[in-house]
Design a protein around this motif. Structure first.
Motif, PDB file in Angstrom:
ATOM      1  N   SER A  32       0.835  -1.189   0.000  1.00  0.00           N
ATOM      2  CA  SER A  32       0.000   0.000   0.000  1.00  0.00           C
ATOM      3  C   SER A  32       0.873   1.243   0.000  1.00  0.00           C
ATOM      4  O   SER A  32       1.856   1.316   0.735  1.00  0.00           O
ATOM      5  CB  SER A  32      -0.883   0.007   1.256  1.00  0.00           C
ATOM      6  OG  SER A  32      -1.458   1.280   1.461  1.00  0.00           O
ATOM      7  N   ASP A  33       0.479   2.227  -0.801  1.00  0.00           N
ATOM      8  CA  ASP A  33       1.195   3.511  -0.793  1.00  0.00           C
ATOM      9  C   ASP A  33       0.356   4.606  -0.122  1.00  0.00           C
ATOM     10  O   ASP A  33       0.566   5.788  -0.371  1.00  0.00           O
ATOM     11  CB  ASP A  33       1.593   3.916  -2.209  1.00  0.00           C
ATOM     12  CG  ASP A  33       0.411   4.245  -3.111  1.00  0.00           C
ATOM     13  OD1 ASP A  33      -0.758   4.070  -2.689  1.00  0.00           O
ATOM     14  OD2 ASP A  33       0.645   4.680  -4.265  1.00  0.00           O
ATOM     15  N   PHE A  34      -0.582   4.210   0.736  1.00  0.00           N
ATOM     16  CA  PHE A  34      -1.520   5.154   1.344  1.00  0.00           C
ATOM     17  C   PHE A  34      -0.826   6.363   1.965  1.00  0.00           C
ATOM     18  O   PHE A  34      -1.283   7.495   1.794  1.00  0.00           O
ATOM     19  CB  PHE A  34      -2.379   4.451   2.408  1.00  0.00           C
ATOM     20  CG  PHE A  34      -3.340   5.376   3.095  1.00  0.00           C
ATOM     21  CD1 PHE A  34      -4.514   5.757   2.479  1.00  0.00           C
ATOM     22  CD2 PHE A  34      -3.062   5.881   4.360  1.00  0.00           C
ATOM     23  CE1 PHE A  34      -5.402   6.626   3.100  1.00  0.00           C
ATOM     24  CE2 PHE A  34      -3.948   6.744   4.996  1.00  0.00           C
ATOM     25  CZ  PHE A  34      -5.116   7.122   4.366  1.00  0.00           C
ATOM     26  N   PHE A  35       0.253   6.169   2.672  1.00  0.00           N
ATOM     27  CA  PHE A  35       0.895   7.270   3.389  1.00  0.00           C
ATOM     28  C   PHE A  35       1.824   8.104   2.505  1.00  0.00           C
ATOM     29  O   PHE A  35       2.280   9.167   2.920  1.00  0.00           O
ATOM     30  CB  PHE A  35       1.645   6.737   4.612  1.00  0.00           C
ATOM     31  CG  PHE A  35       0.719   6.167   5.647  1.00  0.00           C
ATOM     32  CD1 PHE A  35      -0.014   6.991   6.488  1.00  0.00           C
ATOM     33  CD2 PHE A  35       0.541   4.796   5.763  1.00  0.00           C
ATOM     34  CE1 PHE A  35      -0.890   6.486   7.424  1.00  0.00           C
ATOM     35  CE2 PHE A  35      -0.330   4.268   6.705  1.00  0.00           C
ATOM     36  CZ  PHE A  35      -1.046   5.110   7.531  1.00  0.00           C
ATOM     37  N   ASP A  36       2.089   7.643   1.292  1.00  0.00           N
ATOM     38  CA  ASP A  36       2.962   8.369   0.371  1.00  0.00           C
ATOM     39  C   ASP A  36       2.221   8.920  -0.840  1.00  0.00           C
ATOM     40  O   ASP A  36       2.723   9.801  -1.527  1.00  0.00           O
ATOM     41  CB  ASP A  36       4.074   7.438  -0.131  1.00  0.00           C
ATOM     42  CG  ASP A  36       4.919   6.891   1.000  1.00  0.00           C
ATOM     43  OD1 ASP A  36       5.301   7.687   1.881  1.00  0.00           O
ATOM     44  OD2 ASP A  36       5.189   5.675   1.019  1.00  0.00           O
TER      45      ASP A  36
END
Length: 193
Positions: A32-36
């Motif tokens: 997951s790239d949710f925070f980036d």
């Protein structure tokens, strides 16, 4: 405290539903790239970390809207902290892994130059709000009102049939509240400077 730390703190303090730990594990994983990720390719939050920042802005706007005297006493909208956090923090999970860094050509001072941008490539084209509901539901159950709030958080600005949006807002007032918070965050907090 940075946005990632704040998101995790709010999530852990307020969301305790079965499966919520696994969902947070996914958000923190290399899958997951949710925070980036950005919140969009060219508009609000179109920079690294824009998605988590937008999610927090929507959370703050929703908390503020639901705390208003008129909203509580006249409209009778009262929701628990867990529901508020779920719909606000997770409404845009559909954007995970959809934005890739690229370049586009623009003319500056009469010369064509390449500028960094994001390209949108959704490998699971399931819609917008409905995709977020689908992704969350793989980990934990949503109440009917939470599911409709997330599904219709784009309000009348989405591609949905306006009759369905209006019906959802009437039947599930949290959908209206989340849409209002999303628009406030998008256009007033994150709008073009």
């Amino acid at each position: 405290m940075n946005n990632k730390e704040r998101f995790i703190e709010i999530y852990k303090q307020t969301i305790h539903r079965d499966g919520s730990e696994k969902l947070l594990e996914f958000l923190l994983s290399k899958n997951s790239d949710f925070f980036d990720a950005p919140a969009s390719a060219r508009f609000h939050g179109n920079y690294d970390g824009g998605l988590v920042e937008h999610s927090l802005n929507v959370y703050d706007c929703l908390k503020d809207y639901l705390s208003r005297e008129r909203v509580q006493s006249t409209y009778g909208l009262k929701y628990n902290e867990e529901s508020i956090a779920i719909v606000a923090l997770l409404h845009d999970l559909c954007k995970i892994n959809c934005y890739k860094k690229g370049f586009r050509n623009v003319k500056e001072n009469g010369q064509w130059v390449q500028v960094p941008t994001y390209e949108y490539n959704d490998t699971l084209p399931y819609g917008h709000g409905e995709k977020s509901v689908y992704m969350i539901s793989g980990y934990m159950r949503l109440t009917r009102e939470e599911a409709f709030a997330i599904r219709y958080h784009m309000g009348f600005s989405g591609s949905e049939d306006a009759r369905n949006v209006g019906a959802a807002f009437e039947m599930f007032p949290l959908a209206f509240a989340l849409s209002t918070a999303d628009m406030e965050a998008t256009y007033f907090i994150e709008g073009k400077k």
